[in-house]
Structure formats: C-alpha cells, structure tokens
Design an enzyme around this catalytic site. Structure first.
Site, PDB file in Angstrom:
ATOM      1  N   LYS A 164      86.774 -22.394  21.653  1.00 25.95           N
ATOM      2  CA  LYS A 164      86.733 -21.000  21.213  1.00 25.95           C
ATOM      3  C   LYS A 164      87.631 -20.765  19.996  1.00 25.95           C
ATOM      4  O   LYS A 164      87.325 -19.916  19.156  1.00 25.95           O
ATOM      5  CB  LYS A 164      87.129 -20.077  22.356  1.00 25.95           C
ATOM      6  CG  LYS A 164      86.088 -20.001  23.478  1.00 25.95           C
ATOM      7  CD  LYS A 164      84.730 -19.569  22.958  1.00 25.95           C
ATOM      8  CE  LYS A 164      83.757 -19.221  24.066  1.00 25.95           C
ATOM      9  NZ  LYS A 164      82.411 -18.864  23.536  1.00 25.95           N
TER      10      LYS A 164
ATOM     11  N   TYR B 130      87.896 -25.326  26.822  1.00 30.04           N
ATOM     12  CA  TYR B 130      87.304 -24.040  26.447  1.00 30.04           C
ATOM     13  C   TYR B 130      88.127 -23.347  25.362  1.00 30.04           C
ATOM     14  O   TYR B 130      87.587 -22.810  24.386  1.00 30.04           O
ATOM     15  CB  TYR B 130      87.211 -23.174  27.706  1.00 30.04           C
ATOM     16  CG  TYR B 130      86.633 -21.801  27.515  1.00 30.04           C
ATOM     17  CD1 TYR B 130      85.275 -21.611  27.291  1.00 30.04           C
ATOM     18  CD2 TYR B 130      87.452 -20.677  27.607  1.00 30.04           C
ATOM     19  CE1 TYR B 130      84.741 -20.334  27.151  1.00 30.04           C
ATOM     20  CE2 TYR B 130      86.927 -19.402  27.475  1.00 30.04           C
ATOM     21  CZ  TYR B 130      85.575 -19.231  27.249  1.00 30.04           C
ATOM     22  OH  TYR B 130      85.057 -17.971  27.110  1.00 30.04           O
TER      23      TYR B 130
END
Length: 310
Positions: free
Chosen positions: A182, A178
C-alpha cells in the site's frame, strides 16, 4: 438523490464483486456511468481462484445484475488484473463494449497477515502481486490507450483512482506485506500523476476505512444503532462518493493527491516533507552525525503511531 455527475463516462473498477469495489461500481452506475465490473472471485486470502469469471460463482456477475436491474449499464470481467493479459483484457472489455474508457478505479486486493518472522515469501509475493502489480498493470494498459488517444488529437479527460490504506501511510503490525504494497501504491500514484498529465490523465489515491471481508472483524461492532439516524459509519458506501467525484470531470484540476476517507470524514493527506535539517558543508564524523541527528529529532514532530502498536 443522484446528480448524473458521471453521465456518459465509462469506468472500470477492479475487485468490484464485493465490499468497496462493489460500492464504487454501484455508485458510479447510479451517477450515470457505464461500468466494467472486474472480480476474480477468490476468497479473502486470494485462494480458490475460479474459472476466470465465466461461472455463476463470480460475484461480479451479481453486481452487473444489480446495476442492470436499477436501469444502469454494466459488463462483467473475470480476468486476473495482476497479469498483463488480464489487465489488457480489462481495458479491451471497456473499449469493445462501450467504445471508450474514461476512468479506472484500482481496488482489487486480499490479505495474508503474519508477523514478519512468520511471513512466508509466498505470502509476501502474493500480497504485493495483487495490490501493487494489480495496480500497475491496469494503470499501464489504460495509460497506453489514453496516450494513443492524445497522440491522435483526442486528448481524454481520464482519471485513475488508486486504493492505498492507513497501513500504507503509517504501517500496521502483522501486515508487513500489505503495508509495503500500500505504501508502494502511493509512490506509484505520485509518479503516474506527473508522467501521465501530458496525456490528459489525472491520478489520485484514497486510503479508505470501511467494513469489508478484509476488515469485518476490525469493524464488527460499528453497525448503525437505533436512534443514530441509521448512519453506519463503516459502510463501504461512505467512501464511494469521493471516488465518484474523482472519476468525474468535476475534479479536473485534482491530481497527485491522497485522501483518507472514512465514515463522514474526508482528509487530504500531506506526505513526506522536509523537516528540521542541518548542513555542515563537509563530511560529518559518526559522533557529530549522531549528535546532530538527535538535535534534529528533538525539533521534529512525532510520527503517527503504527496501527496495532502498543
């Protein structure tokens, strides 16, 4: 109280069936926008893909019903925006339904958290696919439309808002996939802001903190308490006003920026900048390089802590 700041504009929001995306869709509609509400209708880990959005189980349709019940205009889109076909159909839905597209809010995503040594490649690929590819493809297809408009002499007043995270800015323990996705979104935002400026397109990013399916355990104890004025600090609706403003013509001079948004706080993030430096004018020896690096580190600021680090 609303101001109609997005009156007449058409906005597509991905992952808009729940959480932040739902809040963004409702907020845009309340400010006069016509909204394309995209959601694939999967679980919080991306599993259980439905029938492409045609069924009643897809929450995008419930959000559309909410918007229409309040007197707004919206249409549901159940395609997978991490595929070229799904991203193209998102743009086509806006054009076929409303004849235009003015703004794109890339928000769709899910989590598959693991420590790195336990992280399977499938979970790595899936999270990068939905977050990073799921930002790139809608942006690409929307930008292609706006470029064609500009070349035809109809320069748009268009904008894209991408969704990063504090994990992308600082990293987050147990979220290597993640965090990488991001952080990649931030790089994509900066490049797109420069490449698309000539076509009348602005591109910015937010790093929000709010209570959603992905963070409900993190923020479970932050509901509004009696006597605090009823302000729920972690409600996703707190993030949406900034997104609405970025998607309006009022933010015409803002592009290539990253904002943190949480509760009642908005912060302009300032990314990598050159810090202390040394130039020998020739090749260092390893010992010299190490000695110099340590001297530079002594003069450098302390990085922000990785989320979850002890």
């Amino acid at each position: 109280m609303t101001s109609g700041i997005c009156a007449g504009r058409v906005v597509a929001v991905t992952g808009a069936g729940r959480g932040l995306g739902r809040a963004h869709a409702l907020a845009h509609a309340a400010e006069g926008a016509r909204v394309v509400v995209n959601d694939l209708g999967v679980r919080a880990d991306g599993s259980g893909a439905p029938d492409g959005g045609a069924g009643a189980g897809n929450p995008a349709y419930a959000v559309v019903d909410e918007i229409r019940a309040a007197g707004g205009e919206a249409v549901a889109h159940g395609g997978d925006i991490a595929t070229s076909e799904g991203a193209a159909s998102l743009v086509a839905t806006a054009l076929d339904t409303y004849g235009r597209l003015d703004a794109l809010v890339n928000n769709a995503g899910f989590l598959r958290d693991r420590m790195l040594v336990n992280l399977d490649q499938d979970d790595w690929d899936a999270v990068l696919r939905v977050h990073l590819t799921g930002h790139f493809l809608p942006l690409k297809h929307a930008a292609a439309h706006w470029r064609a408009e500009a070349k035809a002499g109809r320069v748009p007043h268009a904008c894209v808002v991408n969704t990063s995270s504090g994990a992308g800015l600082l990293g987050s323990v147990g979220q290597g996939n993640y965090s990488a996705a991001k952080a990649g979104i931030l790089g994509l935002t900066l490049v797109a802001a420069v490449e698309l400026a000539a076509y009348g397109v602005r591109v910015n990013a937010i790093a929000p903190a709010a209570r959603t399916r992905m963070t409900e355990r993190t923020f479970a104890d932050t509901m509004a308490a009696p006597g605090d004025g009823g302000f729920d600090a972690m409600a996703p609706e707190n993030v949406s006003p900034l997104v609405v403003w970025l998607c309006s013509t009022a933010s015409a001079d803002v592009t290539g920026r990253v904002f943190e948004a949480e509760a009642g706080r908005i912060t302009v993030m300032e990314g990598w900048r050159a810090g202390p430096t040394a130039d020998k004018g020739a090749r260092w020896t390893p010992a010299e390089a190490g000695e110099t690096a340590r001297a530079l580190l002594a003069d450098a600021g302390t990085p922000g802590p990785v989320y979850g680090a002890r």
